[in-house]
Design an enzyme around this catalytic site. Structure first.
Site, PDB file in Angstrom:
ATOM      1  N   LYS A  13       0.811  -1.219   0.000  1.00 20.73           N
ATOM      2  CA  LYS A  13       0.000   0.000   0.000  1.00 20.73           C
ATOM      3  C   LYS A  13       0.844   1.269   0.000  1.00 20.73           C
ATOM      4  O   LYS A  13       0.459   2.259  -0.610  1.00 20.73           O
ATOM      5  CB  LYS A  13      -1.042  -0.001   1.124  1.00 20.73           C
ATOM      6  CG  LYS A  13      -0.514   0.088   2.512  1.00 20.73           C
ATOM      7  CD  LYS A  13      -1.666   0.054   3.500  1.00 20.73           C
ATOM      8  CE  LYS A  13      -1.202  -0.345   4.888  1.00 20.73           C
ATOM      9  NZ  LYS A  13       0.050   0.208   5.387  1.00 20.73           N
ATOM     10  N   ARG A  88      -7.033   2.876  11.059  1.00 22.52           N
ATOM     11  CA  ARG A  88      -6.816   1.451  11.332  1.00 22.52           C
ATOM     12  C   ARG A  88      -7.841   0.931  12.323  1.00 22.52           C
ATOM     13  O   ARG A  88      -7.865  -0.267  12.598  1.00 22.52           O
ATOM     14  CB  ARG A  88      -5.423   1.248  11.915  1.00 22.52           C
ATOM     15  CG  ARG A  88      -4.344   0.852  10.908  1.00 22.52           C
ATOM     16  CD  ARG A  88      -3.051   0.830  11.655  1.00 22.52           C
ATOM     17  NE  ARG A  88      -1.964   0.091  11.128  1.00 22.52           N
ATOM     18  CZ  ARG A  88      -0.987   0.567  10.380  1.00 22.52           C
ATOM     19  NH1 ARG A  88      -1.047   1.776   9.911  1.00 22.52           N
ATOM     20  NH2 ARG A  88       0.037  -0.186  10.069  1.00 22.52           N
ATOM     21  N   ARG A 127      11.762  -6.783   2.989  1.00 21.72           N
ATOM     22  CA  ARG A 127      11.506  -5.354   2.765  1.00 21.72           C
ATOM     23  C   ARG A 127      12.617  -4.455   3.314  1.00 21.72           C
ATOM     24  O   ARG A 127      13.086  -4.645   4.425  1.00 21.72           O
ATOM     25  CB  ARG A 127      10.181  -5.004   3.438  1.00 21.72           C
ATOM     26  CG  ARG A 127       9.813  -3.551   3.313  1.00 21.72           C
ATOM     27  CD  ARG A 127       8.377  -3.334   3.585  1.00 21.72           C
ATOM     28  NE  ARG A 127       8.090  -3.157   4.999  1.00 21.72           N
ATOM     29  CZ  ARG A 127       6.909  -2.761   5.453  1.00 21.72           C
ATOM     30  NH1 ARG A 127       5.921  -2.545   4.606  1.00 21.72           N
ATOM     31  NH2 ARG A 127       6.714  -2.613   6.725  1.00 21.72           N
ATOM     32  N   ARG A 160      13.371  -1.917   8.547  1.00 20.60           N
ATOM     33  CA  ARG A 160      12.666  -1.199   9.610  1.00 20.60           C
ATOM     34  C   ARG A 160      12.770  -1.952  10.932  1.00 20.60           C
ATOM     35  O   ARG A 160      12.780  -3.176  10.949  1.00 20.60           O
ATOM     36  CB  ARG A 160      11.195  -1.034   9.220  1.00 20.60           C
ATOM     37  CG  ARG A 160      10.953   0.206   8.404  1.00 20.60           C
ATOM     38  CD  ARG A 160       9.571   0.285   7.875  1.00 20.60           C
ATOM     39  NE  ARG A 160       8.537  -0.064   8.847  1.00 20.60           N
ATOM     40  CZ  ARG A 160       7.249   0.088   8.628  1.00 20.60           C
ATOM     41  NH1 ARG A 160       6.839   0.571   7.477  1.00 20.60           N
ATOM     42  NH2 ARG A 160       6.363  -0.248   9.524  1.00 20.60           N
ATOM     43  N   ARG A 171       1.989  -7.590  14.131  1.00 19.55           N
ATOM     44  CA  ARG A 171       1.321  -6.562  13.329  1.00 19.55           C
ATOM     45  C   ARG A 171       0.305  -7.192  12.369  1.00 19.55           C
ATOM     46  O   ARG A 171      -0.777  -6.646  12.155  1.00 19.55           O
ATOM     47  CB  ARG A 171       2.361  -5.731  12.594  1.00 19.55           C
ATOM     48  CG  ARG A 171       3.114  -4.809  13.568  1.00 19.55           C
ATOM     49  CD  ARG A 171       4.466  -4.379  13.029  1.00 19.55           C
ATOM     50  NE  ARG A 171       4.358  -3.688  11.774  1.00 19.55           N
ATOM     51  CZ  ARG A 171       5.211  -3.828  10.762  1.00 19.55           C
ATOM     52  NH1 ARG A 171       6.230  -4.647  10.870  1.00 19.55           N
ATOM     53  NH2 ARG A 171       5.032  -3.150   9.666  1.00 19.55           N
TER      54      ARG A 171
HETATM   55  P1  AMP Z   1       3.073   1.269   9.132  1.00 23.41           P
HETATM   56  O1  AMP Z   1       4.274   2.010   8.651  1.00 23.41           O
HETATM   57  O2  AMP Z   1       1.810   1.758   8.508  1.00 23.41           O
HETATM   58  O3  AMP Z   1       3.222  -0.221   9.048  1.00 23.41           O
HETATM   59  O4  AMP Z   1       2.932   1.619  10.707  1.00 23.41           O
HETATM   60  C1  AMP Z   1       3.988   1.301  11.602  1.00 23.41           C
HETATM   61  C2  AMP Z   1       3.472   1.338  13.029  1.00 23.41           C
HETATM   62  O5  AMP Z   1       2.989   2.659  13.326  1.00 23.41           O
HETATM   63  C3  AMP Z   1       2.310   0.417  13.352  1.00 23.41           C
HETATM   64  O6  AMP Z   1       2.764  -0.903  13.672  1.00 23.41           O
HETATM   65  C4  AMP Z   1       1.706   1.119  14.569  1.00 23.41           C
HETATM   66  O7  AMP Z   1       2.499   0.931  15.739  1.00 23.41           O
HETATM   67  C5  AMP Z   1       1.854   2.585  14.179  1.00 23.41           C
HETATM   68  N1  AMP Z   1       0.680   3.092  13.408  1.00 23.41           N
HETATM   69  C6  AMP Z   1       0.667   3.521  12.115  1.00 23.41           C
HETATM   70  N2  AMP Z   1      -0.555   3.931  11.752  1.00 23.41           N
HETATM   71  C7  AMP Z   1      -1.348   3.774  12.825  1.00 23.41           C
HETATM   72  C8  AMP Z   1      -2.740   3.993  13.067  1.00 23.41           C
HETATM   73  N3  AMP Z   1      -3.559   4.470  12.107  1.00 23.41           N
HETATM   74  N4  AMP Z   1      -3.218   3.697  14.310  1.00 23.41           N
HETATM   75  C9  AMP Z   1      -2.413   3.220  15.283  1.00 23.41           C
HETATM   76  N5  AMP Z   1      -1.097   2.972  15.105  1.00 23.41           N
HETATM   77  C10 AMP Z   1      -0.568   3.234  13.900  1.00 23.41           C
END
Ligand code: AMP
Length: 229
Positions: A13, A88, A127, A160, A171
């Protein structure tokens, strides 16, 4: 035009959001990126978010909602927004709907990038992101021309901190137990578009644009040639 991309970690995404933002002149907002920047800068929100982020847990709604809504205040001349990683949870979706309706706007379409769990785990393990802008690459499915170096800005690539096997499992679990409910939320509003996310980056991008086209959404003229090739 305002879009949301929903997909599990590793569904592509982030990559699709970058492409669509360019093609449709939308402002991309990635909640994960905003959180990583706030954590790196050590802002109060970043400090509050860090323990959750480090565990691979969802950051509390009030922190994320505030951050996103602030970011949406300025469209920087774009034709709308494309959200990646937000909302989310249902409360986040409701807060977003409310803020947009206060401004006479709404979410138009929600694209779900559907990828089975076993493929996601495999993709996440390969990744890498660039240190300059967080461009996403994958040693198996989307390698850079020079190993370890971003094709776009030539910065070094790193894995990451939350892409370890335990955090990946956690996750993905959260996505399939919690975030997945958003699909019903947007389906009931008639906004959900499902796209098969297992294909190549280019094929998925073409599929998304093809599903948006009947709804009157088309790339801006100078990008049309590239998108059609
Ligand atoms: P991502 O880069 O989208 O995979 O997000 C990395 C981490 O950021 C996630 O595992 C959560 O800890 C936090 N995070 C990102 N977006 C959200 C959201 N909309 N609500 C809560 N936590 C978030």
């Amino acid at each position: 035009m305002n879009l949301i991309l929903i997909g599990a970690q590793g569904s592509g995404k982030g990559t699709q959001a970058q492409l669509l933002a360019d093609e449709l002149r939308l402002k991309p907002t990635a909640s994960g990126e905003l959180l990583r920047a706030a954590i790196a800068k050590g802002t109060p929100a970043g400090k509050a978010a860090q323990p959750y982020y480090d565990r691979g847990d969802l950051v509390p709604d009030e922190i994320v909602v505030q951050m996103i809504l602030e970011d949406l205040e300025n469209l920087d001349g774009a034709h709308g927004i494309i959200l990646d990683g937000f909302p989310r949870t249902i409360p986040q979706a409701r807060a977003l709907d409310q803020r947009l309706s206060e401004r006479g706007q709404r979410i138009d379409y929600v694209i779900y990038l559907d990828v089975p769990k076993d493929i996601l785990a495999e993709r996440l393990a390969g990744r890498y992101v660039c240190t300059a802008y967080g461009h996403v690459w994958n040693i198996r499915t989307r390698p850079t021309r020079v190993p370890g170096i971003c094709d776009y800005d030539h910065s070094p690539l790193v894995q990451r901190s939350d892409d370890t096997p335990e955090k990946i499992a956690r996750r993905l679990d959260i996505f399939f137990h919690e975030t997945i409910h958003l699909l019903d939320y947007y389906r009931s509003q008639g906004k959900l578009i499902r796209v098969d996310g297992t294909r190549s980056v280019e094929d998925v991008n073409r599929a998304i644009l093809a599903t948006l086209l009947p709804h009157g959404v088309a790339p801006s003229p100078q990008d049309e040639q590239g998108a059609g090739n």
